[in-house]
Design an enzyme around this catalytic site. Structure first.
Site, PDB file in Angstrom:
ATOM      1  N   SER A 153       0.841  -1.293  -0.481  1.00 28.49           N
ATOM      2  CA  SER A 153      -0.433  -0.050  -0.113  1.00 28.49           C
ATOM      3  C   SER A 153       0.700   1.449   0.194  1.00 28.49           C
ATOM      4  O   SER A 153       1.981   1.318   0.854  1.00 28.49           O
ATOM      5  CB  SER A 153      -0.619   0.134   1.910  1.00 28.49           C
ATOM      6  OG  SER A 153      -1.738   1.233   0.866  1.00 28.49           O
ATOM      7  N   THR A 175      -7.512   2.838 -17.871  1.00 34.45           N
ATOM      8  CA  THR A 175      -6.164   4.150 -17.645  1.00 34.45           C
ATOM      9  C   THR A 175      -5.453   4.089 -16.246  1.00 34.45           C
ATOM     10  O   THR A 175      -6.252   4.958 -15.364  1.00 34.45           O
ATOM     11  CB  THR A 175      -6.910   5.030 -18.123  1.00 34.45           C
ATOM     12  OG1 THR A 175      -7.223   4.956 -19.798  1.00 34.45           O
ATOM     13  CG2 THR A 175      -5.704   5.863 -18.328  1.00 34.45           C
ATOM     14  N   CYS A 206      -7.763   1.895  12.018  1.00 29.88           N
ATOM     15  CA  CYS A 206      -7.739   2.691  10.088  1.00 29.88           C
ATOM     16  C   CYS A 206      -8.981   2.226   9.434  1.00 29.88           C
ATOM     17  O   CYS A 206      -8.883   2.847   8.737  1.00 29.88           O
ATOM     18  CB  CYS A 206      -6.490   2.209  10.062  1.00 29.88           C
ATOM     19  SG  CYS A 206      -6.535   0.245   9.072  1.00 29.88           S
TER      20      CYS A 206
HETATM   21  N1  PLP Z   1      -3.395  -4.498   5.305  1.00 31.28           N
HETATM   22  C1  PLP Z   1      -3.105  -4.161   6.652  1.00 31.28           C
HETATM   23  C2  PLP Z   1      -1.591  -4.340   7.946  1.00 31.28           C
HETATM   24  C3  PLP Z   1      -3.422  -3.030   6.670  1.00 31.28           C
HETATM   25  O1  PLP Z   1      -2.527  -1.899   7.657  1.00 31.28           O
HETATM   26  C4  PLP Z   1      -3.937  -2.124   5.845  1.00 31.28           C
HETATM   27  C5  PLP Z   1      -4.549  -0.570   6.629  1.00 31.28           C
HETATM   28  O2  PLP Z   1      -5.821   0.218   6.573  1.00 31.28           O
HETATM   29  C6  PLP Z   1      -4.500  -2.463   4.705  1.00 31.28           C
HETATM   30  C7  PLP Z   1      -4.235  -4.361   4.330  1.00 31.28           C
HETATM   31  C8  PLP Z   1      -5.183  -1.818   3.836  1.00 31.28           C
HETATM   32  O3  PLP Z   1      -4.796  -1.103   3.259  1.00 31.28           O
HETATM   33  P1  PLP Z   1      -5.630   0.395   2.259  1.00 31.28           P
HETATM   34  O4  PLP Z   1      -5.664   1.588   3.172  1.00 31.28           O
HETATM   35  O5  PLP Z   1      -4.354  -0.036   0.742  1.00 31.28           O
HETATM   36  O6  PLP Z   1      -6.224  -0.467   0.867  1.00 31.28           O
END
Ligand code: PLP
Length: 384
Positions: free
Chosen positions: A200, A238, A325
């Site tokens: 990511s 794209t 998150c």
């Molecule tokens: N995997 C982990 C360990 C994460 O901490 C996160 C963050 O939210 C994700 C996956 C998801 O990433 P993204 O925000 O790029 O979809």
């Protein structure tokens, strides 16, 4: 509210690095479509391919194996949407991996973890053998194992090299969510023979809404999106050139920053030591395990995380509670539950995650805010 902020939530999103911003600004001024043959198109193509090379270097992968996506969630969902018969998924996976695994339609087995949140590779081998010996599962291409490289809440690192070996010996496919490990430990997708690696951009100081799936040599996958043939016809549409360019610049800077991981670990250790000094009853979750250099998950029994995090925020410090998150809501963390951590302690877990912006001053500010927040709490309790 304090005017100067101390940001210690890099595991949620790491602030945009200046190198990434600069590269994105350059890319925004490129007017061509990367599929066009003219000079403008070729300039856009060059930006994408340069980014691919930098991301491959960070992942320990070959550039042609890197496929751009909108983020790690998309990449993990893509892999889980393949026609697996069985998916074995570790109990501490991020929701981006766990949720699509649970709804993919395959038989799902949860891989247990120990009290530090680690998968035991030998135990995993036995579980794969039991699953594959049971009900005539034909292994080739039909069984997927999902184990993250490092946990977003605790920072605990999995023995990925050994897990990859166990998977390879048994001919099962392996997906490794390396979102939190990238730029904090050296990745070796190719050397370890990892079939699918998820990355990511915004966790390493690139823009949000960009990510990648690294697809190993021997793994095959059905296209995510069909259409114009972009990304080797695996993910048509794209390209988001500016986001990809920013991701690439962040990857290069993160790779350079691997050399600073001992420094970051020292800052993290100082933080833990000083928080403990202020509140000696503090528990460091996963503290005895191999952890990412930037992460600490602490709990002060009786001090609810949401109250502490709000207090810290008002005192100018950005930290998070639980797996914040995802939604900003504080639910019971399945990760802590899988580690056998009781609900009462789990509700008090506060995560500080350091990164490229973090200084000694930030650590001092955080400790002083922690002292104030916890003094207020103790005072309030004494009055009640
Ligand atoms: N995997 C982990 C360990 C994460 O901490 C996160 C963050 O939210 C994700 C996956 C998801 O990433 P993204 O925000 O790029 O979809």
């Amino acid at each position: 509210m304090s005017a100067v902020r101390t940001y210690l939530d890099h595991n949620a999103t790491s602030p945009l690095r200046p190198e990434a911003r600069e590269e994105m600004m350059r890319a925004l001024d490129v007017s061509g479509n990367a599929s066009s043959v003219h000079a403008e198109g070729r300039t856009a193509r060059a930006l994408i391919e340069a980014a691919r090379t930098k991301i491959a270097a960070l992942a320990g992968a070959a550039p042609r194996d890197v496929v751009f996506t909108s983020g790690a969630t998309e990449a993990a969902n893509w892999v889980m949407a393949q026609p697996w018969q069985v998916v074995l998924v570790s109990a501490v996976e991020h929701a981006a991996v766990m949720a699509p695994a649970l709804r993919c339609g395959a038989r799902v087995e949860i891989i247990p973890v120990d009290g530090a949140g680690r998968v035991d590779p030998e135990g995993l081998g036995e579980l794969i053998d039991a699953v594959c010996g049971d009900g005539g599962v034909s292994v080739a291409g039909a069984v997927l194992v999902a184990v993250q490289h490092a946990n977003n809440e605790s920072g605990v690192v999995q023995p990925i090299a050994k897990i990859a070996e166990i998977a390879r010996e048994r001919g099962v496919r392996l997906i490794v969510d390396a979102v939190q490990a990238a730029g904090r430990v050296a990745l070796d997708q190719r050397g370890q023979g990892i079939d699918f690696m998820v990355l990511s951009s915004h966790k390493i100081g690139g823009p949000q809404g960009a990510g990648a799936l690294v697809i190993g040599n021997e793994a095959s996958i059905d296209p995510m999106l069909v259409g114009g043939g972009q990304e080797r016809s695996l993910r048509a549409g794209t390209e988001n050139v500016a986001a990809i360019a920013g991701f690439g610049a962040a990857a290069a800077a993160s790779e350079r920053d691997l050399a600073r991981s001992a420094h970051l670990a020292r800052l993290r250790d100082t933080l833990e030591r000083d928080l403990k000094r202020a509140t000696p009853e503090l528990i460091v979750i996963g503290g005895a395990a191999d952890r990412l250099c930037n992460t600490t998950l602490v709990a002060r029994p009786g001090a609810r995380a949401e109250t502490v995090v709000i207090g810290l925020d008002l005192a100018g410090v950005g930290a998070s509670a639980g797996a914040a998150c995802s939604s900003g809501k504080i639910n019971r963390s399945p990760v802590l539950a899988a580690m056998g951590i009781g609900e009462e302690i789990g509700k008090c877990a506060v995560r500080f995650s350091l990164g490229w912006t973090t200084t000694e001053d930030d650590i001092a500010q955080c400790v002083s805010a922690w002292e104030r927040v916890n003094k207020t709490r103790s005072g309030a309790r004494a009055m009640a």
